[in-house]
Design a protein around this motif. Structure first.
Motif, PDB file in Angstrom:
ATOM      1  N   TYR A   1       0.818  -1.211   0.000  1.00  0.00           N
ATOM      2  CA  TYR A   1       0.000   0.000   0.000  1.00  0.00           C
ATOM      3  C   TYR A   1       0.848   1.254   0.000  1.00  0.00           C
ATOM      4  O   TYR A   1       0.343   2.345  -0.194  1.00  0.00           O
ATOM      5  CB  TYR A   1      -0.980   0.004   1.181  1.00  0.00           C
ATOM      6  N   GLU A   2       2.156   1.150   0.220  1.00  0.00           N
ATOM      7  CA  GLU A   2       3.009   2.326   0.206  1.00  0.00           C
ATOM      8  C   GLU A   2       3.620   2.594  -1.168  1.00  0.00           C
ATOM      9  O   GLU A   2       4.317   3.571  -1.356  1.00  0.00           O
ATOM     10  CB  GLU A   2       4.118   2.183   1.250  1.00  0.00           C
ATOM     11  N   GLY A   3       3.393   1.709  -2.101  1.00  0.00           N
ATOM     12  CA  GLY A   3       3.808   2.007  -3.456  1.00  0.00           C
ATOM     13  C   GLY A   3       5.021   1.258  -3.966  1.00  0.00           C
ATOM     14  O   GLY A   3       5.282   1.207  -5.153  1.00  0.00           O
ATOM     15  N   GLY A   4       5.802   0.664  -3.073  1.00  0.00           N
ATOM     16  CA  GLY A   4       6.901  -0.182  -3.497  1.00  0.00           C
ATOM     17  C   GLY A   4       8.043   0.530  -4.186  1.00  0.00           C
ATOM     18  O   GLY A   4       8.632   0.013  -5.132  1.00  0.00           O
ATOM     19  N   ILE A   5       8.405   1.733  -3.767  1.00  0.00           N
ATOM     20  CA  ILE A   5       9.507   2.464  -4.389  1.00  0.00           C
ATOM     21  C   ILE A   5      10.737   2.373  -3.499  1.00  0.00           C
ATOM     22  O   ILE A   5      10.688   2.666  -2.309  1.00  0.00           O
ATOM     23  CB  ILE A   5       9.122   3.944  -4.608  1.00  0.00           C
ATOM     24  N   SER A   6      11.855   1.974  -4.061  1.00  0.00           N
ATOM     25  CA  SER A   6      13.085   1.840  -3.291  1.00  0.00           C
ATOM     26  C   SER A   6      13.697   3.213  -3.028  1.00  0.00           C
ATOM     27  O   SER A   6      13.408   4.197  -3.723  1.00  0.00           O
ATOM     28  CB  SER A   6      14.085   0.970  -4.054  1.00  0.00           C
ATOM     29  N   THR A   7      14.564   3.276  -2.024  1.00  0.00           N
ATOM     30  CA  THR A   7      15.227   4.537  -1.697  1.00  0.00           C
ATOM     31  C   THR A   7      16.071   5.033  -2.867  1.00  0.00           C
ATOM     32  O   THR A   7      16.101   6.232  -3.163  1.00  0.00           O
ATOM     33  CB  THR A   7      16.110   4.360  -0.450  1.00  0.00           C
ATOM     34  N   GLU A   8      16.765   4.105  -3.531  1.00  0.00           N
ATOM     35  CA  GLU A   8      17.610   4.510  -4.654  1.00  0.00           C
ATOM     36  C   GLU A   8      16.784   5.131  -5.772  1.00  0.00           C
ATOM     37  O   GLU A   8      17.166   6.130  -6.389  1.00  0.00           O
ATOM     38  CB  GLU A   8      18.379   3.297  -5.206  1.00  0.00           C
ATOM     39  N   GLU A   9      15.638   4.521  -6.048  1.00  0.00           N
ATOM     40  CA  GLU A   9      14.759   5.030  -7.099  1.00  0.00           C
ATOM     41  C   GLU A   9      14.216   6.404  -6.719  1.00  0.00           C
ATOM     42  O   GLU A   9      14.141   7.326  -7.543  1.00  0.00           O
ATOM     43  CB  GLU A   9      13.611   4.037  -7.281  1.00  0.00           C
TER      44      GLU A   9
END
Length: 579
Positions: A386-394
Motif C-alpha cells: 500500500y506504500e507504493g513499493g519504491i526503493s530509496t535509490e529510485e
C-alpha cells in the motif's frame, strides 16, 4: 460649469467600468502550494464572504490548544434546509502531518462554489445535497507542522499531554532541531557493528548488511537528545493520542493499541465531531482523507468489528470500483485486510454505530515518485504494497532529476552533545507523505471528483402512484412505488437491521378517508403483500440501492388524499390522489 460636470461624469463612468469587475471578483484558490493554518482559516472566511447564499462557516468547538474547529457547510437554502437533503461529510488531517488532506477539502469547497454558476452538473449537486466539510480536524498539529521544526512523521497526535514512557513526566523528551535548520531530519553515526552500510551506487542511501557482513552505520533516529537522561532518545513526544483510535466502537485501551486515549471520545475534537455528526441525521456518506498509499478503504478495521452485511458490501463494491477508475493506480480495499488493524477509528464508528457508509481515502502513491525504465514494475517487496513499493535509490533519482534535489538533504557532520560526531540528513518534511507541488493539482481534483461521483449516488427517490382500483362501493386499493435511481440506499442494511436510524415512512392520509390495511408488496404480479400489524396508514421501510419499494393501502371513503415519503437521508416526496 457644464465642462466640469462632463469631466466628472466621465471619471465616474471610467471608475464604474474598471472598478466594478474588481468589486465583483471572487476568491480564486490556487493549489500550487500548501495552505498553512492561518491561510486555511482565511480561505474559508473568504469563501463564505463571497458565497453567502451557499456557504456557512462556524466553529463546532475548541481544540486542546484552544483553536477553532471550523465546519464549512455548502447548501443552497433556497432549495431547502441542509438536513432536508442527503448529506455528505468530508474531513481531512485527523493526523496533523497528513497535510494534503486539508488541501482536498479546501479544493472541494472552492470547486463547488466557483463552478455553481457555470457548471449545471455542480449546480444540481449543490441545490439537492448538503456538504459538511472540516478541512482541519487535528487543527493543533497541522498548524504546528508549518510553524515548528518538523518531519513528515511528526504531528500525527492530538496535543493531549501523555506520559508515554511512564516516568511520571509528560511530553518531556521530544525531538530537537539540533542544527537549527527548521527541520527535524535523521541522525546516523559511524559504527562498524551497525546494521546498515552505504549503498554501492549511491552513498546517500543505506542498505541492510547481510549476516556476518561488517556494518558501517547505525541509525540513531530523528534529531534529538536524551532530554530526561533516561538512556533513550525522543521517547516521550507531545501527545500521544491518535484521534482515529479514540472513537467509541470497539475502542481498545492504550496497552492494546497505542494512542487510544484514556477513554473513548476523550479528545475535545473527537467529541465535537461526534456531536456534529449525530446532529446531522441526513449524512449518508463520509470521506476521511488521510495519507498515504493510494487506496480507498472501507471497514471493518478489525476482526472484532465483524463482517459487514452482504447488501452493504455490494454498495461499497460498486462505489469503490468506480472510484478506482477516477484515479488510476488507486485501489479499493478493506481496512484490516489491505492495510492494518485499527480499533476505535472514525469510519468504523460512523458505520457500525450510525449506519453511515464511508471511505478512508489514503492520498498519494509513493509509486508516482518513480525513475525507472518504461515497463519495469516497482519492486513491491521493498515496501508494503500500500506504500507504493519504491526503493530509496529510485526515490533519490526522482529527487535528483524530477524535483531538482529539493526533497533530500545531504548528510552533514554534526557534533552531538551525547554521541559526538554524527551525521544529520535525509528526507525533508514536505516529502514522502506529501506529493511534490507539481503533483498537487491533479491529486486534489481527482479526489474531489470521487467525492462528487459518490454525492451523485446519494439516494434520490421518485414517488409514483401505480394503481388505484375500486374493489367495492366504498373500498379502494392504492398502490405506490418509491424508487431509488442511485447506489446508496436510504438506509444501510446495518442501520435498518439494528435500528441505528429512524426508518423511512410511507404515509397515506386524507380527509374523509380511512386506511383499513397497509403493507409492503413482495410480488406485485402474484399479489403477495406483507401487511403491517399496527397503524396501517404508516409503513416503515427503506428504499434499496438501485431499487424500489412498492406498498399498498386499502382505503374506505371518498375524497382527496396525500401519499408522503418521509426520510432522514433523502429528500421527502409527496403526491395527491382522489377517490
Amino acid at each position: 460649469m457644464m465642462r466640469k460636470c462632463c469631466v466628472s461624469i466621465t471619471i465616474l463612468c471610467l471608475y464604474l467600468i474598471f472598478a466594478a469587475p474588481l468589486l465583483a471578483a471572487k476568491i480564486k484558490l490556487t493549489f500550487d502550494h500548501y495552505y498553512d493554518g492561518p491561510a486555511v482559516v482565511k480561505a474559508l472566511h473568504d469563501l463564505q464572504r463571497d458565497y453567502p447564499e451557499l456557504a456557512t462557516l462556524r466553529s463546532i468547538g475548541k481544540s486542546e490548544e484552544d483553536r477553532d474547529i471550523w465546519l464549512f457547510t455548502i447548501n443552497n437554502g433556497r432549495t431547502g434546509q441542509d438536513t432536508e437533503k442527503p448529506g455528505i461529510y468530508i474531513d481531512g488531517s485527523i493526523h496533523g502531518n497528513e497535510i494534503q488532506a486539508t488541501e482536498v477539502c479546501l479544493y472541494l469547497a472552492w470547486y463547488l462554489l466557483d463552478s455553481y454558476d457555470t457548471n449545471p452538473k455542480i449546480k444540481e449537486l449543490v441545490d439537492s445535497r448538503a456538504f459538511y466539510i472540516i478541512p482541519m480536524v487535528n487543527v493543533d498539529s497541522r498548524w504546528r507542522f508549518f510553524t515548528d521544526p518538523t518531519h513528515f512523521d511528526i504531528g500525527r497526535s492530538a496535543h493531549v499531554p501523555y506520559d508515554d514512557d511512564r516516568d511520571g513526566l509528560v511530553d518531556e523528551d521530544g525531538c530537537d532541531d539540533l542544527d537549527g535548520d527548521g527541520e527535524i531530519l535523521q541522525m546516523r553515526i559511524k559504527y562498524p557493528f551497525g546494521d546498515r552500510k552505504s549503498h554501492p551506487d549511491d552513498p546517500r542511501a543505506m542498505i541492510r548488511v547481510k549476516p556476518g557482513e561488517k556494518g558501517e552505520w547505525k541509525i540513531l533516529g530523528m534529531e534529538g537528545i536524551d532530554n530526561d537522561e533516561d538512556g533513550r532518545l525522543n521517547e516521550d513526544w507531545p501527545g500521544y493520542l491518535d484521534m482515529n483510535r479514540n472513537y467509541g466502537f470497539k475502542w481498545q485501551p492504550p496497552y492494546v493499541q497505542g494512542g487510544a486515549g484514556d477513554f473513548p471520545m476523550s479528545a475535545k475534537i473527537t467529541k465535537a465531531i461526534a456531536d456534529l455528526v449525530v446532529s446531522k441525521p441526513n449524512i449518508t456518506f463520509n470521506f476521511a482523507f488521510h495519507n498515504w498509499g493510494g487506496i480507498f478503504l472501507r471497514g471493518p478495521g478489525s476482526k472484532l468489528a465483524g463482517m459487514y452485511p452482504p447488501a452493504d458490501v455490494e454498495v461499497y463494491d460498486f462505489l469503490g470500483h468506480e472510484a478506482q477508475k477516477i484515479i488510476p493506480g488507486y485501489r479499493y480495499g478493506m481496512g484490516y485486510k489491505d492495510m492494518y488493524t485499527t480499533h476505535g477509528d472514525f469510519d468504523e464508528w460512523m458505520f457500525s454505530c450510525l449506519g453511515i457508509y464511508g471511505f478512508v481515502a489514503e492520498l498519494f502513491m509513493g509509486s508516482q515518485e518513480q525513475f525507472k525504465k518504461p515497463g519495469v514494475e516497482a519492486d513491491r517487496k521493498k515496501q508494503k504494497a500500500y506504500e507504493g513499493g519504491i526503493s530509496t535509490e529510485e526515490k533519490l533519482k526522482f529527487n535528483d532529476f524530477v524535483s531538482q534535489g529539493i526533497m533530500f538533504r545531504e548528510w552533514r557532520k554534526f557534533n552531538h552533545p551525547q554521541f559526538g560526531e554524527i551525521e544529520i540528513g535525509g528526507w525533508r518534511a514536505f516529502t514522502t507523505r506529501a506529493p511534490q507541488l507539481f503533483m498537487l493539482p491533479e491529486l486534489v481534483h481527482r479526489n474531489t471528483s470521487v467525492v462528487l461521483f459518490i454525492a451523485q449516488h446519494t439516494p434520490d427517490i421518485t414517488l409514483a402512484l401505480i394503481d388505484v382500483t375500486k374493489l367495492s362501493r366504498n373500498l379502494h386499493r392504492i398502490r405506490v412505488r418509491a424508487s431509488n435511481a442511485n447506489a446508496i440506499p436510504t438506509l444501510s442494511h446495518k442501520a435498518f437491521q439494528n435500528d441505528l436510524s429512524r426508518k423511512d415512512i410511507l404515509k397515506c392520509e386524507g380527509s374523509g378517508l380511512t386506511v383499513v390495511s397497509g403493507g409492503i408488496i413482495e410480488d406485485i404480479h402474484l399479489d403477495k403483500v406483507v401487511p403491517v400489524a399496527y397503524r396501517p396508514w404508516l409503513i416503515f421501510t427503506s428504499i434499496p440501492s438501485f431499487g424500489k419499494r412498492e406498498v399498498q393501502w386499502l382505503v374506505t371513503g371518498h375524497g382527496e388524499g396525500t401519499i408522503t415519503f418521509d426520510s432522514k437521508k433523502a429528500q421527502n416526496r409527496s403526491l395527491e390522489f382522489k377517490l
